[in-house]
Design a protein around this motif. Structure first.
Motif, mmCIF file in Angstrom:
data_model
loop_
_atom_site.group_PDB
_atom_site.id
_atom_site.type_symbol
_atom_site.label_atom_id
_atom_site.label_comp_id
_atom_site.label_asym_id
_atom_site.label_seq_id
_atom_site.Cartn_x
_atom_site.Cartn_y
_atom_site.Cartn_z
ATOM 1 N N ALA A 18 -6.165 0.110 6.960
ATOM 2 C CA ALA A 18 -5.146 -0.542 5.973
ATOM 3 C C ALA A 18 -4.148 -1.602 6.610
ATOM 4 O O ALA A 18 -3.701 -1.259 7.692
ATOM 5 N N LEU A 19 -3.966 -2.717 6.219
ATOM 6 C CA LEU A 19 -3.382 -3.843 6.728
ATOM 7 C C LEU A 19 -1.843 -3.442 6.415
ATOM 8 O O LEU A 19 -1.531 -2.751 5.554
ATOM 9 N N GLU A 20 -0.964 -3.980 7.509
ATOM 10 C CA GLU A 20 0.437 -3.704 7.476
ATOM 11 C C GLU A 20 1.190 -4.134 6.106
ATOM 12 O O GLU A 20 2.050 -3.819 5.630
ATOM 13 N N GLY A 21 0.485 -5.755 5.877
ATOM 14 C CA GLY A 21 1.127 -6.289 4.891
ATOM 15 C C GLY A 21 1.118 -5.843 3.302
ATOM 16 O O GLY A 21 1.547 -6.692 2.400
ATOM 17 N N SER A 22 0.293 -4.835 2.908
ATOM 18 C CA SER A 22 -0.219 -4.760 1.870
ATOM 19 C C SER A 22 1.022 -4.346 0.620
ATOM 20 O O SER A 22 1.027 -4.672 -0.477
ATOM 21 N N LYS A 23 2.170 -3.506 1.099
ATOM 22 C CA LYS A 23 3.271 -3.280 0.452
ATOM 23 C C LYS A 23 3.827 -4.531 -0.024
ATOM 24 O O LYS A 23 4.323 -4.727 -1.111
ATOM 25 N N MET A 59 3.120 -9.775 -5.690
ATOM 26 C CA MET A 59 2.150 -9.843 -6.924
ATOM 27 C C MET A 59 2.949 -9.440 -8.000
ATOM 28 O O MET A 59 2.799 -10.183 -9.145
ATOM 29 N N TYR A 60 3.799 -8.306 -7.964
ATOM 30 C CA TYR A 60 4.212 -7.883 -9.024
ATOM 31 C C TYR A 60 5.687 -7.545 -8.878
ATOM 32 O O TYR A 60 6.171 -6.264 -9.133
ATOM 33 N N PRO A 61 6.519 -8.755 -8.896
ATOM 34 C CA PRO A 61 8.070 -8.280 -8.789
ATOM 35 C C PRO A 61 8.515 -7.609 -10.186
ATOM 36 O O PRO A 61 9.562 -7.162 -9.955
ATOM 37 N N GLN A 62 7.832 -8.007 -11.205
ATOM 38 C CA GLN A 62 8.362 -7.534 -12.479
ATOM 39 C C GLN A 62 8.297 -6.032 -12.576
ATOM 40 O O GLN A 62 9.031 -5.151 -13.358
ATOM 41 N N ILE A 63 7.618 -5.454 -11.612
ATOM 42 C CA ILE A 63 7.167 -3.757 -11.835
ATOM 43 C C ILE A 63 8.441 -3.148 -10.822
ATOM 44 O O ILE A 63 8.178 -3.229 -9.716
ATOM 45 N N ALA A 64 9.373 -2.510 -11.404
ATOM 46 C CA ALA A 64 10.448 -2.027 -10.375
ATOM 47 C C ALA A 64 9.789 -0.779 -9.476
ATOM 48 O O ALA A 64 10.404 -0.592 -8.451
ATOM 49 N N ASP A 65 9.191 0.137 -10.185
ATOM 50 C CA ASP A 65 8.737 1.173 -9.513
ATOM 51 C C ASP A 65 7.784 1.010 -8.405
ATOM 52 O O ASP A 65 6.645 0.253 -8.749
ATOM 53 N N ARG A 66 8.018 1.314 -7.181
ATOM 54 C CA ARG A 66 7.251 1.053 -6.044
ATOM 55 C C ARG A 66 5.733 1.382 -6.206
ATOM 56 O O ARG A 66 5.159 0.821 -5.911
ATOM 57 N N ASN A 67 5.879 2.544 -6.594
ATOM 58 C CA ASN A 67 4.362 3.217 -6.811
ATOM 59 C C ASN A 67 3.696 2.621 -7.787
ATOM 60 O O ASN A 67 2.353 2.397 -7.473
ATOM 61 N N GLN A 68 3.980 2.394 -8.721
ATOM 62 C CA GLN A 68 3.404 1.602 -10.095
ATOM 63 C C GLN A 68 3.045 0.031 -9.527
ATOM 64 O O GLN A 68 1.943 -0.206 -9.675
ATOM 65 N N GLN A 69 3.679 -0.384 -8.964
ATOM 66 C CA GLN A 69 3.461 -1.789 -8.216
ATOM 67 C C GLN A 69 2.385 -1.919 -7.239
ATOM 68 O O GLN A 69 1.636 -2.546 -7.511
ATOM 69 N N GLN A 70 2.607 -0.657 -6.371
ATOM 70 C CA GLN A 70 1.514 -0.712 -5.402
ATOM 71 C C GLN A 70 0.118 -0.060 -6.068
ATOM 72 O O GLN A 70 -0.887 -0.904 -5.575
ATOM 73 N N ARG A 126 -0.842 -0.718 -8.972
ATOM 74 C CA ARG A 126 -1.547 -2.108 -9.597
ATOM 75 C C ARG A 126 -2.039 -3.163 -8.719
ATOM 76 O O ARG A 126 -3.152 -3.718 -8.838
ATOM 77 N N ALA A 127 -1.498 -3.396 -7.572
ATOM 78 C CA ALA A 127 -1.839 -4.378 -6.739
ATOM 79 C C ALA A 127 -3.053 -3.872 -5.860
ATOM 80 O O ALA A 127 -4.078 -4.928 -5.708
ATOM 81 N N TYR A 128 -3.320 -2.768 -5.561
ATOM 82 C CA TYR A 128 -4.133 -2.374 -4.759
ATOM 83 C C TYR A 128 -5.440 -2.023 -5.534
ATOM 84 O O TYR A 128 -6.383 -2.064 -4.869
ATOM 85 N N ARG A 129 -5.175 -2.041 -6.839
ATOM 86 C CA ARG A 129 -6.518 -2.023 -7.761
ATOM 87 C C ARG A 129 -7.109 -3.316 -7.608
ATOM 88 O O ARG A 129 -8.294 -3.608 -7.773
ATOM 89 N N GLU A 130 -6.354 -4.232 -7.533
ATOM 90 C CA GLU A 130 -6.769 -5.683 -7.628
ATOM 91 C C GLU A 130 -7.004 -6.461 -6.423
ATOM 92 O O GLU A 130 -7.836 -7.680 -6.548
ATOM 93 N N MET A 131 -6.459 -6.129 -5.353
ATOM 94 C CA MET A 131 -6.462 -7.220 -4.045
ATOM 95 C C MET A 131 -7.898 -7.112 -3.794
ATOM 96 O O MET A 131 -8.639 -5.974 -3.790
ATOM 97 N N ASP A 157 -8.044 -8.539 1.785
ATOM 98 C CA ASP A 157 -6.540 -8.545 1.825
ATOM 99 C C ASP A 157 -5.847 -7.135 2.024
ATOM 100 O O ASP A 157 -4.775 -7.135 2.543
ATOM 101 N N LEU A 158 -6.708 -6.162 1.872
ATOM 102 C CA LEU A 158 -6.247 -4.771 1.686
ATOM 103 C C LEU A 158 -6.607 -4.014 3.182
ATOM 104 O O LEU A 158 -5.867 -3.489 3.885
ATOM 105 N N PHE A 159 -7.607 -4.643 3.708
ATOM 106 C CA PHE A 159 -8.191 -3.976 5.071
ATOM 107 C C PHE A 159 -8.685 -4.616 6.131
ATOM 108 O O PHE A 159 -9.344 -5.763 5.713
ATOM 109 N N SER A 160 -8.610 -4.314 7.308
ATOM 110 C CA SER A 160 -9.698 -4.942 8.533
ATOM 111 C C SER A 160 -10.666 -4.101 8.357
ATOM 112 O O SER A 160 -10.510 -2.949 8.421
#
Ligand SMILES: [Zn+2]
Ligand SMILES: [Zn+2]
Length: 195
Positions: free
Chosen positions: A103-108, A114-125, A127-132, A136-139
């Protein structure tokens, strides 16, 4: 059974892990990427005996990986190497090749962007991890895993008894020490102290 939909994997991961979280999404994505690179699309069916997975961390993502690969500790197909890294190596025993996915360091940070409007970090991640994109997620790196046959599924060996404690040892896990056969505990690797 061919690969399922991502939604189906999420439901299975939630059952296996007890909750759904960003780590589950990351673990599922990591395993799916590993299988994609190995070109295996039926891990629970026709490719069932080909896969061994090494996992380098004991966190949320760890539980999600066997949901996809079917690799279980009790089948000797899941290996835990505690390196504290969000990484796993997927080995195809038949094709004799393996790929390590990290997992790449920059994914959080990427999820925040990607989703600054989602305040909850877990929800934000989540959502983003489903779509990236995978890249972009891995090497990923092709690697060689050199281990004795006793590390892989299907290995059988005579059971021996430790010369010190008398406990039985399976699958060639004994240690030769000073002309005696010892279990790893008696040979100095004991993780517990008898009271
Ligand atoms: Zn979790
Ligand atoms: Zn012993």
């Amino acid at each position: 059974m061919p690969l399922r939909t991502f939604d189906e994997y999420e439901k299975l991961a939630e059952q296996a892990h007890g909750h759904i979280c960003a780590g589950q999404i990351l673990g599922l994505r990591m395993a799916l990427y590993g299988l994609k690179l190995l070109e295996l699309d039926d891990p629970l069916g026709k490719h069932r005996k080909r896969l061994v997975t090494f996992i380098e961390i004991d966190r949320c993502a760890t539980d999600a990986i066997p949901v996809v690969t079917g690799c279980r500790l009790g089948k000797r197909a899941l290996k835990f190497r505690d390196f504290g890294k969000v990484a796993a190596t997927f080995c195809d025993l038949e094709a004799d090749r393996a790929v390590r996915v990290v997992a790449l360091e920059g994914s959080k940070q990427r999820a925040r962007e990607m989703y600054p409007q989602i305040a909850d970090r877990n929800q934000q991640q989540m959502r983003a991890y489903r779509e990236m994109a995978d890249t972009d997620l891995f090497s990923a790196q092709w690697v060689r895993v050199t281990l004795g046959p006793e590390e892989f599924p299907g290995y059988k060996a005579a059971r021996v008894v430790c010369a010190e404690c008398g406990e039985g040892i399976n699958f060639k896990r004994e240690v030769h020490s000073g002309g005696r056969l010892l279990c790893k505990a008696c040979a100095g690797e004991r993780y517990y102290t008898p009271l």
